[in-house]
Design a protein around this motif. Structure first.
Motif, short mmCIF file in Angstrom:
data_model
loop_
_atom_site.label_atom_id
_atom_site.label_comp_id
_atom_site.label_asym_id
_atom_site.label_seq_id
_atom_site.Cartn_x
_atom_site.Cartn_y
_atom_site.Cartn_z
N PHE A 81 101.82 13.43 -10.14
CA PHE A 81 101.37 12.43 -11.12
C PHE A 81 101.95 12.78 -12.50
O PHE A 81 102.39 11.90 -13.23
CB PHE A 81 99.84 12.41 -11.24
CG PHE A 81 99.11 11.91 -10.01
CD1 PHE A 81 99.64 10.93 -9.20
CD2 PHE A 81 97.85 12.42 -9.69
CE1 PHE A 81 98.95 10.46 -8.08
CE2 PHE A 81 97.15 11.96 -8.58
CZ PHE A 81 97.70 10.98 -7.78
N ASP A 134 94.45 6.50 -5.67
CA ASP A 134 95.37 7.06 -4.67
C ASP A 134 94.53 7.59 -3.51
O ASP A 134 93.88 8.63 -3.63
CB ASP A 134 96.21 8.16 -5.32
CG ASP A 134 97.13 8.87 -4.32
OD1 ASP A 134 96.92 8.73 -3.10
OD2 ASP A 134 98.03 9.58 -4.78
N TYR A 169 96.95 16.57 -8.21
CA TYR A 169 98.27 16.55 -7.57
C TYR A 169 99.39 16.47 -8.62
O TYR A 169 99.43 15.54 -9.43
CB TYR A 169 98.33 15.35 -6.62
CG TYR A 169 99.66 15.15 -5.96
CD1 TYR A 169 100.28 16.20 -5.28
CD2 TYR A 169 100.30 13.92 -5.99
CE1 TYR A 169 101.50 16.02 -4.67
CE2 TYR A 169 101.52 13.74 -5.38
CZ TYR A 169 102.12 14.79 -4.73
OH TYR A 169 103.34 14.61 -4.14
N ASN A 224 92.79 15.76 -4.46
CA ASN A 224 93.70 16.87 -4.16
C ASN A 224 94.02 17.55 -5.46
O ASN A 224 94.59 16.90 -6.34
CB ASN A 224 94.98 16.32 -3.52
CG ASN A 224 96.10 17.34 -3.47
OD1 ASN A 224 95.86 18.53 -3.53
ND2 ASN A 224 97.33 16.86 -3.36
N ILE A 271 95.57 8.37 -0.37
CA ILE A 271 96.48 8.85 0.67
C ILE A 271 95.78 9.80 1.66
O ILE A 271 96.16 9.88 2.81
CB ILE A 271 97.72 9.52 0.03
CG1 ILE A 271 98.85 9.75 1.04
CG2 ILE A 271 97.37 10.83 -0.62
CD1 ILE A 271 100.17 10.20 0.42
N ALA A 321 102.44 19.72 1.37
CA ALA A 321 101.32 19.04 2.04
C ALA A 321 101.80 18.18 3.19
O ALA A 321 101.77 16.94 3.14
CB ALA A 321 100.53 18.22 1.03
N GLU A 366 108.48 8.53 4.07
CA GLU A 366 108.37 8.09 2.67
C GLU A 366 107.97 6.61 2.56
O GLU A 366 108.64 5.82 1.89
CB GLU A 366 109.69 8.34 1.92
CG GLU A 366 109.89 9.80 1.52
CD GLU A 366 108.99 10.27 0.39
OE1 GLU A 366 108.26 9.43 -0.20
OE2 GLU A 366 108.98 11.48 0.10
N GLY A 406 107.09 5.54 -0.52
CA GLY A 406 106.22 6.68 -0.82
C GLY A 406 105.16 6.26 -1.82
O GLY A 406 105.33 5.28 -2.57
N VAL A 407 104.07 6.99 -1.81
CA VAL A 407 102.95 6.66 -2.70
C VAL A 407 103.33 6.88 -4.16
O VAL A 407 102.98 6.09 -5.03
CB VAL A 407 101.71 7.48 -2.28
CG1 VAL A 407 100.67 7.54 -3.40
CG2 VAL A 407 101.10 6.87 -1.02
N ILE A 408 104.10 7.94 -4.42
CA ILE A 408 104.41 8.21 -5.82
C ILE A 408 105.38 7.17 -6.39
O ILE A 408 105.27 6.78 -7.55
CB ILE A 408 104.94 9.67 -5.98
CG1 ILE A 408 103.76 10.63 -5.76
CG2 ILE A 408 105.58 9.91 -7.33
CD1 ILE A 408 102.54 10.42 -6.67
#
Ligand SMILES: Cc1ncc(COP(=O)(O)O)c(C=O)c1O
Length: 391
Positions: free
Chosen positions: A126, A202, A123, A174, A204, A39, A245, A97-99
């Motif tokens: 997760f 989330d 996604y 997503n 994003i 993505a 990131e 980064g989001v994760i």
């Protein structure tokens, strides 16, 4: 058009995950393969971002980043201008980064063995993050109504075991590109209040809306419950700077902000300098580029969906946002490995296999349509040929 999304950028052999990791992930590669899995977008980043990066490189200092205030203010201005979402700049924090930010919140608000709810299919990272941290993924299957995902909160309530601590919302969703409505968001927040759960929203993909669609931030839908809502977002997807990131976390509630700031401090974590430069540039000078990108992606999706829907037995979920098209091949009666074989080996078009997204993913593949239109049309022709025996 003011910006060029049509000229292909060379992406092979340039350390791009979407091309240079095909062989590793699919056990196959071909110089002619078209990547529609990872993505990010095949486009150059916005001129405003590239100019800011050039200036940074010319300056030459690459040390630790300090004083986030101007970036916090750019984030707050962008959220207000684009989404009518008013925050205090001081409620913003940055993550690698989001994760990784998702992991920070899980670490702070749960312990090993606790349940973390996700709405599946969703996604895939997760799942990996929750499992790697010794927590338990609790899937709440999304229901398809009128061709779109909806949450089944009654079903979720009935299945709760008491160990659940956190709900994960992907907004927009997503895969499937669903923008949740104010009513849906309020119902979910009320559910979290009833069952004493923290909600991680989330967001994003918040900026990747199609023209005419309006994204509803969770904190705008239910501001009175900010004490249990943590928002994660980024410039990374919408501005195609995911390689930096850098995620953005928003904690309007002082107690939550204090706890999360402590977690960040404990990790000795400071922001990625180039991520910060890119966020500030994107959110200051990126409005026109974003508008043009949204229009290009919406048209790509429209073309992709029309053509794929014309293959008998195939249906494409209609989206409000994102460039990640969720395609249902279950009407073809083929198993997942045959679907993947046809896409990867016959068409040389690399998708994300649906089963990666958890429950409800089997029988599907996800295709990223953020690529030059001519490349996408070539991919569509090859997919049509790979499935032509079902016509
Ligand atoms: C919903 C969602 N969250 C997070 C990420 C990844 O974010 P990051 O690379 O900043 O960890 C993605 C990437 O596709 C995503 O779709």
């Amino acid at each position: 058009m003011q910006f060029d999304f049509d000229t292909p950028l060379p992406l092979r052999g340039k350390h791009t995950s979407k091309y240079d990791n095909i062989a590793r992930n699919f056990g196959f590669d071909d110089p002619d393969a078209i990547a529609m899995w990872v993505a990010d977008m095949d486009f150059k980043a916005a001129p405003a971002i590239l100019d800011a990066m050039r200036a940074e490189i010319d300056w030459g200092y690459c040390g630790y980043f300090g004083n986030t205030r101007p970036v916090d203010e750019a984030v707050a201005r962008w959220l207000k201008d684009r989404h009518g979402y008013e925050i205090e700049p001081s409620s913003v924090r940055y993550t690698h980064g989001v994760i990784s930010g998702y992991g920070d919140i899980i670490a702070t608000y749960s312990k090993p063995g606790d349940g973390i709810i996700v709405f599946s299919p969703v996604y895939h990272a997760f799942y990996r993050q929750v499992e790697a941290m010794g927590r338990i993924v609790v899937e709440s299957p999304l229901v398809i109504e009128d061709g779109r995902f909806t949450m089944d909160l009654d079903g979720l309530a009935a299945s709760l075991k008491g160990h659940e601590k956190i709900v994960t919302l992907c907004s927009p969703h997503n895969p499937g590109g669903r923008i949740w409505t104010t009513e849906e968001l309020r119902a979910l927040v009320a559910f979290c209040v009833t069952h004493d759960l923290i909600l991680i929203s989330d967001e994003i993909h918040m900026d990747l809306t199609f023209p005419g669609a309006t994204f509803v931030p969770t904190l705008v839908a239910a501001p009175e419950h900010a004490d249990r809502i943590a928002v994660l977002t980024a410039a990374s997807k919408a501005f195609n700077v995911a390689g930096a990131e850098t995620g953005i976390a928003i904690y309007p509630d002082a107690a939550m902000r204090k706890r999360m700031s402590q977690t960040i401090l404990d990790r000795e974590s400071s922001p990625n300098r180039y991520g910060m430069v890119m966020i500030k540039a994107a959110y200051t000078g990126g409005h026109d580029w974003m508008d043009a990108t949204q229009a290009y992606l919406a048209e790509n999706f429209r073309i992709f969906a029309d053509r794929m829907e014309a293959i008998p037995g195939v249906s494409v979920m209609q989206m409000d946002a994102t460039y990640l098209s969720w395609v249902d091949f279950s009407g073809l009666g083929m198993d997942d490995s045959e679907l993947l074989r046809r896409s990867v080996r016959d068409a040389k078009v690399i998708p994300s296999p649906g089963a990666q997204f958890g429950g409800g993913g089997s029988g599907h593949m996800r295709y990223n349509v953020a690529l030059p239109r001519a490349t996408m049309l070539k991919a569509i022709e090859r997919l049509e040929a790979a499935f032509n025996d079902v016509q």
